[in-house]
Design a protein around this motif. Structure first.
Motif, short mmCIF file in Angstrom:
data_model
loop_
_atom_site.label_atom_id
_atom_site.label_comp_id
_atom_site.label_asym_id
_atom_site.label_seq_id
_atom_site.Cartn_x
_atom_site.Cartn_y
_atom_site.Cartn_z
N SER A 103 0.86 -1.19 0.00
CA SER A 103 0.00 0.00 0.00
C SER A 103 0.89 1.24 0.00
O SER A 103 2.09 1.15 0.28
CB SER A 103 -0.90 -0.01 1.23
OG SER A 103 -0.11 0.08 2.41
N ALA A 411 0.29 8.76 -4.95
CA ALA A 411 0.20 7.31 -4.77
C ALA A 411 -1.20 6.90 -4.32
O ALA A 411 -1.76 5.91 -4.80
CB ALA A 411 1.25 6.85 -3.76
N ALA A 414 -3.52 7.43 -7.31
CA ALA A 414 -3.30 6.37 -8.31
C ALA A 414 -3.88 5.05 -7.82
O ALA A 414 -4.40 4.25 -8.62
CB ALA A 414 -1.80 6.23 -8.59
N PHE A 415 -3.77 4.79 -6.53
CA PHE A 415 -4.32 3.58 -5.93
C PHE A 415 -5.83 3.50 -6.16
O PHE A 415 -6.40 2.41 -6.31
CB PHE A 415 -4.00 3.56 -4.42
CG PHE A 415 -4.36 2.30 -3.73
CD1 PHE A 415 -3.59 1.15 -3.88
CD2 PHE A 415 -5.48 2.23 -2.91
CE1 PHE A 415 -3.92 -0.03 -3.24
CE2 PHE A 415 -5.82 1.05 -2.26
CZ PHE A 415 -5.04 -0.08 -2.42
N GLY A 417 -7.25 4.87 -8.79
CA GLY A 417 -7.47 4.94 -10.23
C GLY A 417 -7.75 6.33 -10.75
O GLY A 417 -8.30 6.50 -11.86
N TYR A 434 8.74 5.86 -9.10
CA TYR A 434 7.89 4.67 -9.07
C TYR A 434 7.95 3.91 -7.75
O TYR A 434 6.97 3.26 -7.35
CB TYR A 434 8.28 3.71 -10.21
CG TYR A 434 7.78 4.13 -11.56
CD1 TYR A 434 6.42 4.05 -11.89
CD2 TYR A 434 8.66 4.61 -12.53
CE1 TYR A 434 5.96 4.44 -13.14
CE2 TYR A 434 8.21 5.01 -13.78
CZ TYR A 434 6.85 4.91 -14.09
OH TYR A 434 6.39 5.30 -15.33
N HIS A 438 4.20 3.40 -6.98
CA HIS A 438 3.85 1.97 -7.05
C HIS A 438 2.66 1.70 -7.97
O HIS A 438 1.80 0.87 -7.66
CB HIS A 438 3.60 1.43 -5.64
CG HIS A 438 3.56 -0.08 -5.59
ND1 HIS A 438 4.56 -0.86 -6.14
CD2 HIS A 438 2.64 -0.94 -5.08
CE1 HIS A 438 4.27 -2.13 -5.95
NE2 HIS A 438 3.11 -2.21 -5.32
N ARG A 439 2.62 2.39 -9.07
CA ARG A 439 1.66 2.10 -10.13
C ARG A 439 2.36 2.29 -11.46
O ARG A 439 3.07 3.27 -11.66
CB ARG A 439 0.44 3.04 -10.05
CG ARG A 439 -0.54 2.71 -8.93
CD ARG A 439 -1.25 1.38 -9.19
NE ARG A 439 -2.17 1.01 -8.14
CZ ARG A 439 -1.84 0.36 -7.02
NH1 ARG A 439 -0.57 0.05 -6.80
NH2 ARG A 439 -2.75 0.02 -6.14
N ASN A 440 2.16 1.35 -12.38
CA ASN A 440 2.86 1.39 -13.66
C ASN A 440 2.15 2.34 -14.62
O ASN A 440 1.47 1.93 -15.55
CB ASN A 440 2.94 -0.02 -14.25
CG ASN A 440 3.94 -0.09 -15.40
OD1 ASN A 440 4.65 0.87 -15.68
ND2 ASN A 440 4.00 -1.23 -16.07
N LEU A 441 2.32 3.62 -14.35
CA LEU A 441 1.69 4.67 -15.15
C LEU A 441 2.76 5.42 -15.94
O LEU A 441 3.91 5.50 -15.50
CB LEU A 441 0.95 5.66 -14.25
CG LEU A 441 -0.14 5.10 -13.32
CD1 LEU A 441 -0.63 6.19 -12.38
CD2 LEU A 441 -1.29 4.54 -14.14
#
Length: 532
Positions: A103, A411, A414-415, A417, A434, A438-441
């Protein structure tokens, strides 16, 4: 001879068990547990951004290996970084992913919590180091100096390679020269010391500066100098270097001699000067003096009265060597800061009891009489705590906290969306990346790769900082609109109309700093979101 040997053993036992001014019940294990609890709390209180390498050269690389995405800076493309340090964080990320604990909170805090474990080991070995040299009365005040120093609090639990280098240096100094000075050196302890010294050099090749000095001193004291060089130092150094090269060969996919590339860039070509230079005396007049801070008078007094000139020489050698280089940073001399603080501890012990540190005092039994704190001692403790605690908390919780706050916010978004892509219009590497999002954006930042072919040519980051409006006008001709843009307030003020014309509005503003460091004041960092 038998009688003398038994007497010697009795003295060693006395020195180990009888701890003046420190209860017998306090063991190394208890010291470590206390230091571990302190450093873990320390790591949670560190919420500011100090140096890009903390994120970009350790956790970011480990995150790329563990999860398949992350950014490798130009250093990794030129082979001047070893994978040894980033791989320490790899099991942590794997475990977090396996347990579904990846998380935003854990991704932000876990790497520093891991480093806090190593830092606690460093604290313990500074205590043991000081106890060997001066006795337990000095050791407890050396530990106090270490834990109360603002810069150690600010920096030691960060995921910089310099932090781990400092830990390895402290442990190695205990097992190698310190044990020999105490007369307790053994074949095994010397080997451990040499291995750890070599590992420190593997993590930071510049650590060789420290070990050149130590090696020369040890060579001077060695009975069999050839044996010392060819049967101890050379085999262990070669073995560790060889294993590190094999590791880097596996990770890079080709043979790379990282220490050579690192030294060529930073020493032979003065590549580090690209990131700024200071006057030769900077460490003596500003850098190291700021790091020691209010411990300075105690450190100087400890050096004079302890007469441990070899460790004083180590301090002078390291500071003098780094002073030759144009590019200077606080963290470069972090490994010798605990040595200076050990001398501060010696001075404090002398204030508590003028006999502290003497060979006779080491053998004195514990007496409740020594628990009384003299007025001078009380004043010294209050002075050190009153000057260091506010500094430590301000630098860790307030100054330059914006980059971490903004990434923590992104973060979380992004978690859920809410983030599609991000453009960082900041000086390059001014925020984590990153490893914290911790999201592959899709993300983009302004490049600042040094160019040896084009001396004097401004990089992308500098061109933006020089004229933000002109830079963005050209960029807007060929860009896919990111959902979020991050920038500091000086540039935001200049680009407010431009961003508005492309349907961007301010989403969130985070405090960053009260005063400028090496640029114009960056009081806040702002997130813009596209509303279309």
């Amino acid at each position: 001879m038998r009688r003398r040997r038994e007497t010697h053993q009795d003295e060693d036992t006395k020195q180990t068990l009888q701890t003046p001014n420190f209860p017998k019940s306090v063991s190394d294990k208890q010291i470590f547990i206390f230091c571990l609890a302190f450093r873990m709390l320390n790591s949670l209180l560190v919420q500011s951004y100090f140096n890009p390498d903390e994120h970009w050269q350790g956790p970011e690389v480990a995150h790329r290996i563990a999860f398949g995405y992350g950014h490798l800076t130009w250093e990794w493309k030129q082979g001047i970084r070893s994978y040894f340090h980033p791989l320490i964080f790899l099991p942590l990320y794997k475990i977090l992913g396996l347990l579904h604990l990846d998380s935003p909170w854990f991704m932000m805090r876990a790497p520093r919590l891991l480093q806090s474990v190593f830092s606690a080991v460093g604290d313990l070995y500074l205590y043991k180091h000081s106890a060997i040299l001066f006795g337990y009365s000095v050791a407890k005040w050396a530990l106090f100096s270490q834990l109360s120093n603002w810069f150690m609090f600010y920096c030691f639990s960060r995921t910089l390679s310099n932090s781990l280098e400092t830990v390895l240096t402290l442990v190695s100094l205990y097992f190698w020269p310190c044990m020999r000075i105490s007369g307790k050196s053994s074949y095994v302890s010397r080997k451990w010391g040499l291995v750890l010294a070599a590992l420190a050099c593997a993590i930071r090749p510049t650590s060789a500066v420290t070990w050149i000095y130590v090696g020369v001193v040890e060579l001077f004291n060695a009975r069999d100098k050839l044996k010392f060089v060819f049967l101890e130092v050379a085999p262990i150094g070669t073995l560790v270097l060889g294993l590190t090269c094999l590791l880097d060969r596996f990770m890079y996919g080709t043979w790379v001699l990282v220490p050579l590339n690192f030294l060529k860039f930073n020493f032979l070509s003065s590549g580090g000067d690209y990131y700024g230079t200071h006057q030769w005396h900077w460490y003596f007049t500003q850098g190291f003096t700021v790091m020691i801070f209010s411990h300075i008078p105690f450190c100087i007094a400890g050096i004079i009265y302890s007469k441990q000139w070899k460790f004083t020489g180590l301090l002078a050698w390291v500071l003098s060597f780094y002073s030759i280089l144009g590019h200077k940073e606080f963290r470069f001399v972090l490994p010798v800061l605990p040595i200076a603080l050990m001398f501060s501890g010696y001075s404090l012990a002398m204030i508590e009891d003028p006999g502290a540190g003497s060979s006779q005092y080491k053998e004195k039994k514990f007496s409740k009489e020594h628990n009384k704190c003299p007025p001078k001692m009380t004043a010294a403790i209050i002075f050190l705590l009153a000057t260091n605690i506010p500094m430590a908390l301000y630098m860790s919780l307030v100054h330059q906290r914006g980059p971490e706050d903004v990434m923590n916010h992104l973060a979380k978004e992004a978690f859920q969306g809410k983030v599609k892509s991000i453009l960082f219009l900041t000086p390059c590497h001014a925020t984590p990346y990153y490893s914290m999002l911790h999201r592959n954006l899709p993300m983009q930042f302004l490049d600042c790769t040094p160019s040896s072919e084009e001396k004097g040519v401004l990089d992308e980051s500098d061109r933006f900082m020089t004229d933000p409006v002109s830079f963005m006008s050209k960029l807007a001709n060929n860009w896919s609109f990111p959902s979020h843009i991050v920038l500091f307030d000086p540039e935001e003020q200049k680009l407010r109309s431009f961003l508005s014309s492309f349907d961007y509005r301010e989403e969130k503003r985070f405090f960053n700093a009260h005063f400028k460091v090496d640029r114009d004041l960056q009081a806040s960092i702002v997130v813009y979101v596209r509303i279309r």
